[in-house]
Design an enzyme around this catalytic site. Sequence first.
Site, mmCIF file in Angstrom:
data_model
loop_
_atom_site.group_PDB
_atom_site.id
_atom_site.type_symbol
_atom_site.label_atom_id
_atom_site.label_comp_id
_atom_site.label_asym_id
_atom_site.label_seq_id
_atom_site.Cartn_x
_atom_site.Cartn_y
_atom_site.Cartn_z
ATOM 1 C CE1 TYR A 142 -3.347 -2.664 -0.006
ATOM 2 C CE2 TYR A 142 -3.585 -2.471 2.350
ATOM 3 C CZ TYR A 142 -3.939 -3.062 1.160
ATOM 4 O OH TYR A 142 -4.900 -4.041 1.147
ATOM 5 C CE LYS A 192 0.697 -16.803 -2.516
ATOM 6 N NZ LYS A 192 0.039 -18.100 -2.849
ATOM 7 C CG ASP A 225 -2.162 -19.609 -0.869
ATOM 8 O OD1 ASP A 225 -1.259 -19.666 -0.014
ATOM 9 O OD2 ASP A 225 -2.090 -20.202 -1.962
ATOM 10 C CG ASP A 249 -6.922 -4.685 4.155
ATOM 11 O OD1 ASP A 249 -7.854 -4.639 4.971
ATOM 12 O OD2 ASP A 249 -6.825 -3.916 3.182
ATOM 13 C CG ASP A 253 -11.992 -7.206 6.657
ATOM 14 O OD1 ASP A 253 -11.621 -6.692 7.729
ATOM 15 O OD2 ASP A 253 -12.477 -6.546 5.718
#
Length: 368
Positions: A142, A192, A225, A249, A253
């Site tokens: 970001y 990852k 993942d 992020d 959630d």
Amino acid sequence: MTNPTLLILPGDGIGPEVMAEVRRIIDWFGAKRGLAFDVTEDLVGGAAYDVHGVPLSDETMAKAQEVDAVLLGAVGGPQYDTLDFSLKPERGLLRLRKEMDLFANLRPAQCFDALADFSSLKPEVVAGLDIMIVRELTSGVYFGEPRGIFEEGNERVGINTQRYTESEIDRVARAAFELAKKRAGKVCSMEKANVMESGILWREVVQKVHDESYPEVELSHMYADAGGMQLCRWPKQFDVIVTDNLFGDLLSDVAAMLTGSLGMLPSASLGAPMANGRPKALYEPVHGSAPDIAGQGKANPCACILSFAMALRYSFDQGDEATRLEKAVETVLADGVRTADLMQAEGGAPASTRQMGDAVLAALDASL
Ligand code: NAD
């Protein structure tokens, strides 16, 4: 001894309503537990724009840098949607996070037994769930450069850059290990590393911090993942999860929704220790300003109340009092007190924001 200091920023929409209940709880701890705070209140978001023409004034920013902890309600509202990007209410919150350098975002996903039916997962998968996601908040994709939309040949290309330095990974890993020491002693780091160099570096640095400074904590690594899948399959395998800004992020959630309502979710954002040893800290509910119910006394104050419990634990070293407050909320829910967001088809009148606050205060009294 001077009292610890708190800056309260109720903000917009339901922010002031839920914060009013937190103010009563702060007063309770002063009167009944000898834990008095010096509290100042100020404006943020649309409320600050209305008065000062900016979503956070320099004076308020300076106060936030001085106090022991900041407690924020929520910012935003449809009346501010047409403002210039730099003046939008959310910019006030982003300025606080940036200038206080709050690099570790703590999002607990805790399922109170009385609300296990609210999850989209089976009650036995989520009942008693208590995990903490630590998301790196000030770096990563970001913020990385280069970024932008560029012309390339006869088409455009959108670019963002995932970038982490060793010291950025080191400090958020330490925050996660410190938390795990106060909890069940386990950290799972997610990246990852199979496809991203920044993930390889992340894994190496987390492992090094562990081996050199926290060998007593159990450390595992997982691809992000696979972590998403495991969070939905068997979330109770986790204690503390540490991950980068982007994966955090998403995963926070996902974890939040395991527990049901937005009205129940607190958060903390922590930075480096100040001269007095306390970390720079901002506590806030995960939910927004809920303009659809603002001003109607319907909002659930629990997320904001539980954010104050996090402040007791992480800023003021009052873990026992934090547990007292969390248990009071748990008791109230077990007794069937419900704001509208926590009601299913069972019928009956929902509790108002004030009635929920009353019930928590009564449960606190009963805990003495
Ligand atoms: P929201 O979280 O405000 O509301 C989503 C839904 O959840 C609404 O139906 C709302 O009524 C309900 N809800 C939220 N909190 C509740 C509570 N405590 N009790 C009962 N019900 C609750 O998200 P949104 O509608 O997407 O955004 C509204 C505004 O809030 C926007 O301006 C947005 O930018 C802002 N926002 C601010 C923050 C923040 O301050 N940290 C976070 C998210 C959104």
